[in-house]
Structures are given as structure tokens and as C-alpha cells.
Design a protein around this motif. Structure first.
Motif, mmCIF file in Angstrom:
data_model
loop_
_atom_site.group_PDB
_atom_site.id
_atom_site.type_symbol
_atom_site.label_atom_id
_atom_site.label_comp_id
_atom_site.label_asym_id
_atom_site.label_seq_id
_atom_site.Cartn_x
_atom_site.Cartn_y
_atom_site.Cartn_z
ATOM 1 N N VAL A 45 0.974 -1.346 -0.074
ATOM 2 C CA VAL A 45 -0.050 0.060 0.000
ATOM 3 C C VAL A 45 0.797 1.203 0.161
ATOM 4 N N GLY A 46 0.520 2.225 -0.767
ATOM 5 C CA GLY A 46 1.297 3.577 -0.674
ATOM 6 C C GLY A 46 0.144 4.566 -0.734
ATOM 7 N N ALA A 47 0.483 5.859 -0.411
ATOM 8 C CA ALA A 47 -0.500 6.801 0.123
ATOM 9 C C ALA A 47 0.444 8.293 -0.474
ATOM 10 N N VAL A 48 -0.347 9.160 -1.020
ATOM 11 C CA VAL A 48 0.048 10.561 -1.230
ATOM 12 C C VAL A 48 -0.931 11.395 -0.774
ATOM 13 N N ILE A 49 -0.532 12.520 -0.361
ATOM 14 C CA ILE A 49 -1.478 13.641 0.245
ATOM 15 C C ILE A 49 -1.015 14.965 -0.644
ATOM 16 N N VAL A 50 -2.030 15.615 -1.011
ATOM 17 C CA VAL A 50 -1.836 16.720 -1.871
ATOM 18 C C VAL A 50 -2.801 17.889 -1.102
ATOM 19 N N GLY A 51 -1.939 19.079 -0.799
ATOM 20 C CA GLY A 51 -2.727 20.194 -0.035
ATOM 21 C C GLY A 51 -3.635 20.857 -0.927
ATOM 22 N N ARG A 52 -4.357 21.664 -0.197
ATOM 23 C CA ARG A 52 -5.406 22.489 -0.902
ATOM 24 C C ARG A 52 -4.862 23.410 -1.776
ATOM 25 N N ASP A 53 -3.439 23.722 -1.751
ATOM 26 C CA ASP A 53 -2.977 24.540 -2.883
ATOM 27 C C ASP A 53 -2.344 23.588 -4.048
ATOM 28 N N GLY A 54 -2.618 22.330 -3.898
ATOM 29 C CA GLY A 54 -2.106 21.490 -5.004
ATOM 30 C C GLY A 54 -0.695 21.080 -4.856
ATOM 31 N N HIS A 55 -0.070 21.379 -3.736
ATOM 32 C CA HIS A 55 1.272 20.856 -3.531
ATOM 33 C C HIS A 55 1.425 19.523 -2.828
ATOM 34 N N LEU A 56 2.260 18.791 -3.168
ATOM 35 C CA LEU A 56 2.404 17.427 -2.546
ATOM 36 C C LEU A 56 3.138 17.732 -1.000
ATOM 37 N N VAL A 57 2.343 17.295 -0.038
ATOM 38 C CA VAL A 57 2.762 17.666 1.459
ATOM 39 C C VAL A 57 3.171 16.403 2.226
ATOM 40 N N GLY A 58 2.731 15.242 1.597
ATOM 41 C CA GLY A 58 3.295 13.973 2.257
ATOM 42 C C GLY A 58 3.081 12.809 1.481
ATOM 43 N N GLU A 59 3.912 11.721 1.544
ATOM 44 C CA GLU A 59 3.781 10.638 0.874
ATOM 45 C C GLU A 59 4.345 9.457 1.975
ATOM 46 N N ALA A 91 4.103 12.615 7.679
ATOM 47 C CA ALA A 91 4.890 13.759 6.822
ATOM 48 C C ALA A 91 4.339 14.932 6.466
ATOM 49 N N ALA A 92 2.962 14.775 6.296
ATOM 50 C CA ALA A 92 2.385 16.118 5.902
ATOM 51 C C ALA A 92 2.049 16.923 7.213
ATOM 52 N N GLY A 93 1.808 16.418 8.371
ATOM 53 C CA GLY A 93 1.688 17.226 9.607
ATOM 54 C C GLY A 93 0.278 17.950 9.360
ATOM 55 N N ASP A 94 0.384 19.570 9.930
ATOM 56 C CA ASP A 94 -0.814 19.953 9.605
ATOM 57 C C ASP A 94 -1.427 20.373 8.396
ATOM 58 N N ALA A 95 -0.584 20.268 7.426
ATOM 59 C CA ALA A 95 -0.860 20.562 6.059
ATOM 60 C C ALA A 95 -1.983 19.314 5.548
ATOM 61 N N ALA A 96 -2.055 18.469 6.207
ATOM 62 C CA ALA A 96 -3.200 17.374 5.960
ATOM 63 C C ALA A 96 -4.463 17.906 5.909
ATOM 64 N N ARG A 97 -4.806 18.991 6.741
ATOM 65 C CA ARG A 97 -6.060 19.374 6.894
ATOM 66 C C ARG A 97 -6.698 19.947 5.676
ATOM 67 N N GLY A 98 -7.719 19.780 5.324
ATOM 68 C CA GLY A 98 -8.473 20.000 4.090
ATOM 69 C C GLY A 98 -7.717 19.303 2.892
ATOM 70 N N ALA A 99 -6.779 18.454 2.874
ATOM 71 C CA ALA A 99 -5.964 18.029 1.877
ATOM 72 C C ALA A 99 -6.693 16.814 1.020
ATOM 73 N N THR A 100 -6.301 16.349 0.133
ATOM 74 C CA THR A 100 -6.852 15.084 -0.522
ATOM 75 C C THR A 100 -5.814 13.899 -0.468
#
Length: 369
Positions: free
Chosen positions: A60-74, A92-101
Motif C-alpha cells: 500500500v502507498g499513499a500520497v497527500i496533496v494540500g489544498r494549494d495543489g502541492h504534495l505535502v506527504g507520502e 510527513a504532512a503534519g498540519d498540511a493534511a487538513r483540508g487535503a486530498t
């Protein structure tokens, strides 16, 4: 960091869950899956492939993209007992995960095992949207998507499901059938002999083929052989050379004859289980319960025939040497087949030349239920 819209790789496409036996729904047009969604999820699949293939858990792999379109964690799952892919990406994303995809190759789990539920971790982190590839067929872990939707998260599933299913084909097989996916590996001559008339068989194939066998072993959770092979050849059944993993596959010995105390398969180089039985179906079921999802059958002709007659062989990997013997042990024992119409039919999926030898990989048609 990488911006949404910047490529992870060529050939982006959306695949449905149809084909490859993958469970779950097709991606409906109203799901509004974008090229960026496909790109990020394909990155999650690439991360998943970095995990240990023989681990009891899926890749399993995961990627988190912030509300501004930037990659914030994987992140990806590194093996049993370690954080799941979503947890690693959230860390890896920390607080940037809020509101992210969050893009994940398998539906977030919804149960507490050795690690907390990923669905709960995603809710706690405040993600707004989740896109996943493959619905989780494990009834113990399934339900994460429903839990997230009920909490107000926008969830889309089934994107690149066929690719995700191919990545975890042996794990999916165990979940659905309760037993490992069994690959029967043998080395033989062009006329189907595994040994000469005097019993000698070392070495039928060359160095390149033997090195390839170790790479095959490294991808499996268990290596299965019979007591006859142990008594005749005293094999070690470990992965050696550059392919050697950090954790050796389980060595499985099947048969009622006693295994000598000094046999190499009983040393401390790898774990070993001895099944004093001829019931290969019971052995397969027990390995499935223990979490083995890919077993490599390396037994002699008698054990190979037993697995084939029981309908327990899913794939054949044959290493064929350009050699003729004309007599000696065959690669497989009697199968109870008296007419050509009852023969086991296989579909060739790969042919590779290894110096002078040829490796043929084929899947068996599921004619026996």
C-alpha cells in the motif's frame, strides 16, 4: 515537493475494477476523476511497490496533496507491525493534511489491529477528500470508505483498480480463497526429466537460471517441499546471493517420513514447519491462516502431482535446459489423466532466455474447483 499537474509518469489513464478479478465498483462519470487524480494515485501505486512483497500484509502507498495543489506527504507500508501507508503520509504532512486530498492504493482500513484504523487517522487529520484504487476485500478491515463518507469526507474509489489488483494479486488470492497463491517451480530437460536414470540432477540448469530461482524465492512467503526431496537432496531452501531478503521465507516440509535432525532445512537460517501429512489442502489452508499469500512449491514429482490433482497450483515457472536424457525421473508424477481432453491447460504469460536455459511462466486454467 511536487505540484499537482506535474507528471509522475507517462500513460496516465483511469482503469475500472473490471477484469483481473478486482472487486469493487467501476468509476462512475459523476465521480469527476481528473488527470491529476490519476497521476497522484499512480504515484501512490509506485510507492506501494517499494514495500516488502512477501509480507503478510498488502502493498500500500499513499500520497497527500494540500489544498494549494502541492504534495505535502507520502509514504508506504514497510511491513507487518509498521505504520500503514496513510499513517506514514500523514506524519510527513503534519498540519498540511487538513483540508487535503489523500490518494491511497487500497481502501483505508477500518479496524484496529497492530496499528489503529487508517480511516480514523484520516478523520483526525482533517482530510477533505480521499481517492483510493482498490476496495479492501478483507471483511475484517473493510468499511473505511463508508466510515469516511459518513463523516462528511468526499470519497472516490475504483480508480486504477486493475493496476492495484495486479500489484497485490497474491494477497488478494489469499483473502478470497483462504489459501496462498501457489507457484510450482521446477527445473527440467526439454524431454521433461528432473533427474537422470541414476538419480543425479545437479545441475540441470546453469548459473543464470539458478540465480533467477533465488529472486523468485525472495518474492514468496513460504517455500514448500516434500520429505522425499529432503531425504534425497538435503536442500537448504533459503534465498542466497544478492536476492537475499532481510527475512527469509518460511520453509515448509510436507510428508509422513521423519526429517533427520541434521537436515539443513532444520537449521536456524530460516524458520521451518513440518507437516507430517499427505493432505496438501490442509497444508495450504494452514499457511493461508498464518498469513502466507504466495507459496513456492519446489517439491519433487510426487508432491507436485499432489498439489496439481488437488487444484492448488495457480502458476508454473519452468526452467528448461537444452538437454535430453531420454530416461529418469519426470518433473511431475501421475495426475490421473487418461485422455488429452482432461489435460491441464496453461496460458503462457512470459518466456525469458537465461543464458542457455529458458524460463517459461504460465498460469493454469481453473478447471478444478
Amino acid at each position: 515537493m511536487e505540484r499537482s499537474g506535474e507528471g509522475y509518469g507517462p500513460g496516465d489513464r483511469v482503469a475500472s475494477a473490471s477484469g483481473s478479478g478486482a472487486p469493487g465498483p467501476r468509476v462512475a462519470p459523476e465521480a469527476h476523476v481528473t488527470p491529476d487524480d490519476v497521476r497522484h494515485l499512480r504515484r501512490a501505486l509506485a510507492l506501494a511497490a517499494e514495500g516488502p512483497v512477501a509480507d503478510p500484509n498488502p502493498l500500500v502507498g499513499a500520497v497527500i496533496v494540500g489544498r494549494d495543489g502541492h504534495l505535502v506527504g507520502e509514504g508506504f507500508h514497510r511491513g507487518s507491525g509498521t505504520p500503514h501507508a496513510e499513517a506514514a503520509a500523514l506524519l510527513a504532512a503534519g498540519d498540511a493534511a487538513r483540508g487535503a486530498t489523500t490518494y491511497v492504493s487500497l481502501e483505508p482500513c477500518n479496524h484496529t489491529g497492530r496499528t489503529p484504523p487508517c480511516s480514523a487517522a484520516l478523520l483526525t487529520a482533517g482530510v477533505a477528500r480521499v481517492v483510493y484504487a482498490l476496495p479492501d476485500p478483507n471483511p475484517v478491515a473493510a468499511g473505511g470508505a463508508q466510515h469516511l463518507r459518513a463523516a462528511g469526507v468526499d470519497v472516490t474509489g475504483g480508480v486504477l483498480a486493475e493496476e492495484a489488483a495486479a500489484l497485490n494479486r497474491t494477497w488478494l488470492h489469499r483473502v478470497r480463497t483462504g489459501r496462498p497463491f501457489v507457484t510450482w517451480k521446477f527445473a527440467g530437460t526439454l524431454d521433461g526429466r528432473a533427474a537422470a536414470a541414476d538419480g543425479t540432477s545437479q545441475w540441470i540448469t546453469g548459473r543464470a537460471a539458478r540465480a533467477d530461482v533465488h529472486r523468485l524465492r525472495a518474492r514468496c512467503g513460504a517455500i514448500v517441499t516434500g520429505t522425499g526431496t529432503v531425504l534425497a537432496d538435503d536442500p537448504h531452501l533459503t534465498v542466497r546471493g544478492d536476492a537475499a531478503p532481510s527475512r527469509q521465507p518460511l520453509r515448509v516440509i510436507v510428508g509422513e517420513r521423519p526429517v533427520p535432525a541434521g537436515a539443513r532445512v532444520l537449521d536456524d537460517a530460516a524458520p521451518t514447519r513440518v507437516f507430517a501429512t499427505h493432505d496438501v489442502a490442509a497444508v495450504a489452508a494452514e499457511l493461508g491462516r498464518d498469513g502466507v499469500h504466495h507459496a513456492l512449491l519446489e517439491g519433487g514429482p510426487t508432491l507436485a502431482a499432489a498439489f496439481l490433482r488437488a487444484g492448488l497450483v495457480d502458476e508454473v515457472v519452468a526452467y528448461l535446459a537444452p538437454t535430453l536424457l531420454g530416461a529418469g525421473a519426470s518433473v511431475v508424477g501421475p495426475l490421473g489423466i487418461g485422455t488429452i481432453g482432461a489435460a491441464f491447460r496453461l496460458t503462457t504469460t512470459d518466456v525469458t532466455v537465461l543464458d542457455d536455459d529458458v524460463r517459461v511462466t504460465a498460469t493454469i486454467h481453473p478447471t478444478k474447483e
